[in-house]
Every structure is written in structure tokens, then in C-alpha cells.
Scaffold this motif. Structure first.
Motif, PDB file in Angstrom:
ATOM      1  N   UNK A 163      14.300 -13.360  10.179  1.00 34.06           N
ATOM      2  CA  UNK A 163      13.709 -14.026   9.492  1.00 34.06           C
ATOM      3  C   UNK A 163      12.998 -12.938  10.343  1.00 34.06           C
ATOM      4  N   UNK A 164      10.858 -11.816   9.815  1.00 34.52           N
ATOM      5  CA  UNK A 164      10.858 -11.113  11.230  1.00 34.52           C
ATOM      6  C   UNK A 164       9.705 -11.770  11.190  1.00 34.52           C
ATOM      7  N   UNK A 165       9.728 -11.559  13.165  1.00 34.39           N
ATOM      8  CA  UNK A 165       9.103 -12.302  14.159  1.00 34.39           C
ATOM      9  C   UNK A 165       7.502 -11.488  14.193  1.00 34.39           C
ATOM     10  N   UNK A 183      12.541 -12.387  -2.056  1.00 30.82           N
ATOM     11  CA  UNK A 183      13.159 -11.899  -0.493  1.00 30.82           C
ATOM     12  C   UNK A 183      14.134 -12.543  -0.265  1.00 30.82           C
ATOM     13  N   UNK A 184      14.748 -13.471  -0.343  1.00 27.56           N
ATOM     14  CA  UNK A 184      16.107 -14.385   0.298  1.00 27.56           C
ATOM     15  C   UNK A 184      16.893 -13.148  -0.377  1.00 27.56           C
ATOM     16  N   UNK A 185      17.084 -12.046  -1.050  1.00 24.04           N
ATOM     17  CA  UNK A 185      18.170 -10.774  -1.242  1.00 24.04           C
ATOM     18  C   UNK A 185      17.447 -10.231  -0.020  1.00 24.04           C
ATOM     19  N   UNK A 186      16.698 -10.158   1.020  1.00 25.50           N
ATOM     20  CA  UNK A 186      16.432  -8.964   1.953  1.00 25.50           C
ATOM     21  C   UNK A 186      16.296  -9.176   3.274  1.00 25.50           C
ATOM     22  N   UNK A 187      15.593  -9.042   3.737  1.00 19.15           N
ATOM     23  CA  UNK A 187      15.901  -9.362   5.283  1.00 19.15           C
ATOM     24  C   UNK A 187      14.431 -10.055   5.685  1.00 19.15           C
ATOM     25  N   UNK A 188      13.526  -9.965   5.382  1.00 16.80           N
ATOM     26  CA  UNK A 188      11.627  -9.946   5.599  1.00 16.80           C
ATOM     27  C   UNK A 188      11.648 -11.574   4.677  1.00 16.80           C
ATOM     28  N   UNK A 189      10.783 -13.202   5.701  1.00 14.99           N
ATOM     29  CA  UNK A 189      10.957 -13.869   5.866  1.00 14.99           C
ATOM     30  C   UNK A 189       9.266 -13.901   4.478  1.00 14.99           C
ATOM     31  N   UNK A 190       8.766 -12.658   4.978  1.00 14.61           N
ATOM     32  CA  UNK A 190       7.152 -12.665   4.268  1.00 14.61           C
ATOM     33  C   UNK A 190       6.815 -11.707   2.939  1.00 14.61           C
ATOM     34  N   UNK A 191       6.428 -11.519   1.881  1.00 15.92           N
ATOM     35  CA  UNK A 191       5.959 -10.352   1.361  1.00 15.92           C
ATOM     36  C   UNK A 191       4.809 -10.484   0.743  1.00 15.92           C
ATOM     37  N   UNK A 192       4.385  -9.876   0.194  1.00 11.93           N
ATOM     38  CA  UNK A 192       2.901  -9.422  -0.054  1.00 11.93           C
ATOM     39  C   UNK A 192       3.391  -9.470  -1.981  1.00 11.93           C
ATOM     40  N   UNK A 193       1.863  -9.739  -2.531  1.00 12.30           N
ATOM     41  CA  UNK A 193       2.726 -10.005  -3.816  1.00 12.30           C
ATOM     42  C   UNK A 193       1.750  -8.629  -4.320  1.00 12.30           C
ATOM     43  N   UNK A 240       7.128  -6.589   5.371  1.00  9.82           N
ATOM     44  CA  UNK A 240       6.060  -7.184   4.631  1.00  9.82           C
ATOM     45  C   UNK A 240       6.226  -6.415   2.885  1.00  9.82           C
ATOM     46  N   UNK A 241       7.412  -6.175   2.863  1.00 11.99           N
ATOM     47  CA  UNK A 241       7.988  -6.362   1.149  1.00 11.99           C
ATOM     48  C   UNK A 241       6.951  -6.367   0.462  1.00 11.99           C
ATOM     49  N   UNK A 242       6.704  -5.242  -0.907  1.00 11.26           N
ATOM     50  CA  UNK A 242       5.691  -6.026  -1.961  1.00 11.26           C
ATOM     51  C   UNK A 242       6.315  -6.249  -3.016  1.00 11.26           C
ATOM     52  N   UNK A 243       5.905  -6.886  -3.880  1.00 15.08           N
ATOM     53  CA  UNK A 243       6.531  -7.853  -4.710  1.00 15.08           C
ATOM     54  C   UNK A 243       6.023  -8.655  -5.968  1.00 15.08           C
ATOM     55  N   UNK A 244       6.805  -8.606  -7.173  1.00 20.08           N
ATOM     56  CA  UNK A 244       5.793  -9.155  -8.270  1.00 20.08           C
ATOM     57  C   UNK A 244       6.083 -10.815  -8.530  1.00 20.08           C
TER      58      UNK A 244
END
Length: 437
Positions: free
Chosen positions: A3-5, A208-218, A358-362
């Protein structure tokens, strides 16, 4: 996947312990010991327990608690005033729901207040943590009811006449819980107090589960709606009534369920008949009536609308073929929601400055933030869900990821509380379509 720290919180073990403590206090409220799922429905005894928990947690932090005209709870750090930074989510659930959908956002908001106070942050504007009522629509059938009423997205008289499965109206349920229903409706005072709204939520999906980050922005919420299909036939004896003499509403309903799936595949959308009520619901009785609720969603708004129109035509033909009456009513429809671009950019910037990726996701799930987006700048943070499963007892988020979410929310709120918020009026003078920087 690591997870991203962020390093945003000086004492991560202490934050984890705080999360565990607050989470455990809430965890048992409304939980079915057999299934492990939650039945947290608005304006019930369980809901009262949730509201008391929220008020107690807020008071423990020195926050002032108030309830708005629509029953939403607000906990204020600083005197309530226009242009505040607002965060939070909801505490209610779907039938047999999971622990994280909604409560994670409320718990995270309270812990973010703790972290900000511990860091000695002196806010330049008020902050409010909000608990919206009836977000899931599990009792009265209309999702995001508290935020829809507040923004005027639903007529108050219509909302008060909504009934649960026992025939209790929203007005009566509110009255029984000690809330005055005559005051519900558009609340310009509450809306003016929201300078920006940021909602943290467990992701309902696996981006998010398919990547390395634990938090994303909608980035956006897919268009979605609910439709009530009412098939009315003729009740009769299951053993003595000839097949040719039957007017069985279950038969056209069954055809429609299959058709909904076929149309969804063609439209690259999703359809679900997840709630059905059968009268008289007897094993040896032909039903007299079937009430079924369709949930339809997709990335393309026009495609969703055409899908439902096509399904209604199929339902009408199927009902007529079986001598059954049909009524289709749209309970709700929420167009595509694009979250405020400037606010989302600001979230990503503040997170990046704290070394949080934090990647962007819909998302295809509806939220109060999506309703508020028509009136005020809104944004959302998502916390990783390792399986993507939601609205189920097995909905889950790892504690480390939840703590990452608290840290990310803390970073975002700190920036919004201490840096200038430039209000850019929306077209037509209505707040919400512009940006606050």
C-alpha cells in the motif's frame, strides 16, 4: 502489493490503534450474528443506536452536533458558517450489507479530525463531519434520500409519502423517532455552509485491487436509476386452476428478468432485479401481484435510457400475452456525475505533495457526493477493496489500507482548511458548478 504510505501521520501505530478502537465500537450495531451482515435501516431502533454513537464520538472530540431539517447529523469543528469544509458519509446499510460501505467514511472523518488536532492545525474555516440519512434507500426505496431532500432533488411531499414494506410512511417513521417531518425539504442554509464536500468510501469494485495503490480519487459516477415494475394478475388456487385459465404475473416477470440480462449485455451496462415482492406469497397460490424493482447502470447515459425503454416494451408485450396488467414507474434516475475537476485536481496535488500515489477512477455506485455535486463542489476518495465485493457480509478492506485512507483524508482536509478557497460562481449564479481553489 504494497500500500502507498504517506508519512502524513506522525504515529502510524497509534492511528491504527485508534482506528481499531473506534471501528470495534461501531462494528456490532445492527449486525446479524448468523450471517454477519448488517441491517441498518433509517429511523429504526438500530438507526437510533448509530446516531447516538455518532453524537457521542463527535462530543468526545469537542465537536458540536446538530441535526438538520432532513435528519442528517452534522458535527462541527468551529462555529457553523458558510463555506465550510465538509466530509463524512452514511451509517445505514442495504439488507444484509457489509461493514465498510458508508461507515468507513464517517469513522475516517472523525479520525482525521483527531490527526489534525494532534498536529496542531488551526483551521481558517469550519469543518463539519456529516452522517447522511437513508443513503442506501433500503427502507423507503429512494437512495441518497437525505441529500436529495437537502438539495431539493426530490419533492418533500412525495418523499414523506414513501412507505416501507410494512406500510409505514417516511413521515410516520420520522415522527416516531422524534423528528418533525413538516420541516423536510430543500435546505439552502445547509447548502450554503458547504464550501467543498469530500467523501471517503470503500471502493465498490476492483480498480484499486488490480494495482499497487491503496487510495484513489474519483473522476465520475456512472448514470444509474431504479424502476418499479408492477405486474397485476389474478390470484387463484395452484392445484385446481388450469394453465389456460391462469393470469399469473410471475410469468411475464420471469421473461423480463431474462430480457434485462440480454439487453444489458448488448448495451454494455448492468441490470439487476434485486428486490421482489409477491402477493400473497403462498406456495399453493397463484400470485395476484408481483412488484419488482430494476436497478440499471452503465457508462453511457443514453444507452441506459434506451435499455430501460426497450425492457418496458418487452414487459408490456409479455404482460399482455398472459392477460396481466403492468405499470412501470421510475423511482429515481441520476445522470452521469463528473466530480468538480478543480477540486479533484487539488486533492491529487495535495496527496502528491505528501508522497501519496492516488490514481483516478470512475465508479458505478451512487453516493451522496454525487447528489451534492449539482449544488456544491464535491470530490471522493476511495479505499482499496481487495475482492471488489460490496453490499454483502464479505465486503472488506484491510486495516492498513483503511489507515492509508485516514492519512489521505487528513492530508486533503488540512490543505482545504488552511489554504485559500477561491469561490468561482457557477453559471446562473448557482453554487456548485464552479471550482474552489
Amino acid at each position: 502489493m504494497a500500500p502507498a504510505r504517506s508519512g502524513a501521520t506522525a504515529d502510524r501505530p497509534l492511528l491504527r490503534a485508534s482506528f481499531d478502537g473506534v471501528w470495534s465500537d461501531l462494528e456490532g450495531v445492527g449486525r446479524d450474528p448468523r450471517s454477519g451482515g448488517y441491517d441498518r435501516f433509517s429511523w429504526t431502533g438500530v438507526d437510533l443506536g448509530l446516531r447516538e454513537w455518532f453524537a457521542a464520538e463527535a462530543t468526545r472530540r469537542g465537536l458540536e452536533v446538530e441535526v438538520d431539517r432532513n435528519g442528517n447529523q452534522w458535527a462541527w469543528w468551529g462555529a457553523p458558517a458558510d463555506g465550510a469544509v465538509v466530509t463524512g458519509s452514511h451509517l445505514d446499510s442495504v439488507p444484509g450489507g457489509g461493514a465498510f460501505d458508508g461507515p468507513l467514511g464517517v469513522v475516517s472523518a472523525l479520525l482525521a479530525v483527531d490527526a489534525l488536532k494532534a498536529a496542531g492545525v488551526v483551521p481558517e474555516r469550519p469543518l463539519a463531519v456529516v452522517n447522511f440519512v437513508e443513503e442506501e434507500g433500503a427502507r423507503f426505496g429512494l437512495a441518497c434520500l437525505g441529500s436529495r431532500l437537502m438539495t431539493g432533488a426530490v419533492d418533500s411531499s412525495h418523499a414523506l409519502s414513501l412507505t416501507d414494506d410494512d406500510g409505514t410512511t417516511l413521515a410516520d417513521a420520522m415522527s416516531a423517532a422524534g423528528h418533525a417531518p413538516e420541516h423536510v425539504g430543500l435546505d439552502e442554509t445547509a447548502l450554503a455552509r458547504i464550501g467543498v464536500f469530500v467523501e471517503l468510501h470503500v471502493e465498490q469494485g476492483r480498480h484499486l485491487a488490480l494495482g499497487d495503490e491503496s487510495v484513489g480519487v474519483a473522476s465520475s459516477i456512472h448514470p444509474h436509476g431504479r424502476w418499479h415494475f408492477c405486474f397485476e394478475g389474478e390470484g387463484n388456487h395452484a392445484g385446481t386452476t388450469r394453465l389456460d385459465d391462469r393470469h399469473d404475473p410471475m410469468l411475464p416477470f420471469a421473461e423480463v428478468v431474462g430480457a434485462a440480462r440480454r439487453l444489458a449485455v448488448e448495451a454494455q451496462a448492468v441490470t439487476t432485479f434485486g428486490r421482489v415482492r409477491v402477493d400473497p406469497n403462498g406456495t399453493n397460490a397463484i400470485p395476484s401481484r408481483v412488484d419488482a424493482w430494476l436497478d440499471a447502470r452503465g457508462a453511457d447515459q443514453g444507452g441506459v435510457v434506451r435499455l430501460v425503454d426497450d425492457l418496458q416494451r418487452i414487459a408490456e408485450e409479455a404482460a399482455a400475452g398472459h392477460g396481466v396488467g403492468l405499470t412501470v414507474t421510475r423511482d429515481s434516475f441520476t445522470p452521469v456525475v463528473d466530480f468538480d475537476a478543480s477540486l479533484s485536481d487539488r486533492l491529487r496535488s495535495s496527496l502528491g505533495a505528501a508522497s501519496i500515489s492516488a490514481p483516478t477512477l470512475p465508479t458505478a455506485a451512487g453516493h451522496d457526493a454525487g447528489i451534492l455535486a449539482s449544488r456544491v463542489p464535491t470530490a471522493m476518495l476511495f479505499v482499496r477493496n481487495p475482492t471488489g465485493i460490496s453490499h454483502s457480509p464479505v465486503e472488506h478492506a484491510e486495516t492498513d489500507d483503511c489507515v492509508d485512507g485516514v492519512e489521505a483524508l487528513t492530508v486533503v482536509l488540512r490543505d482545504l482548511l488552511v489554504a485559500p478557497l477561491e469561490v468561482v460562481p457557477a453559471a446562473g449564479g448557482q453554487p456548485g458548478a464552479g471550482a474552489r481553489r
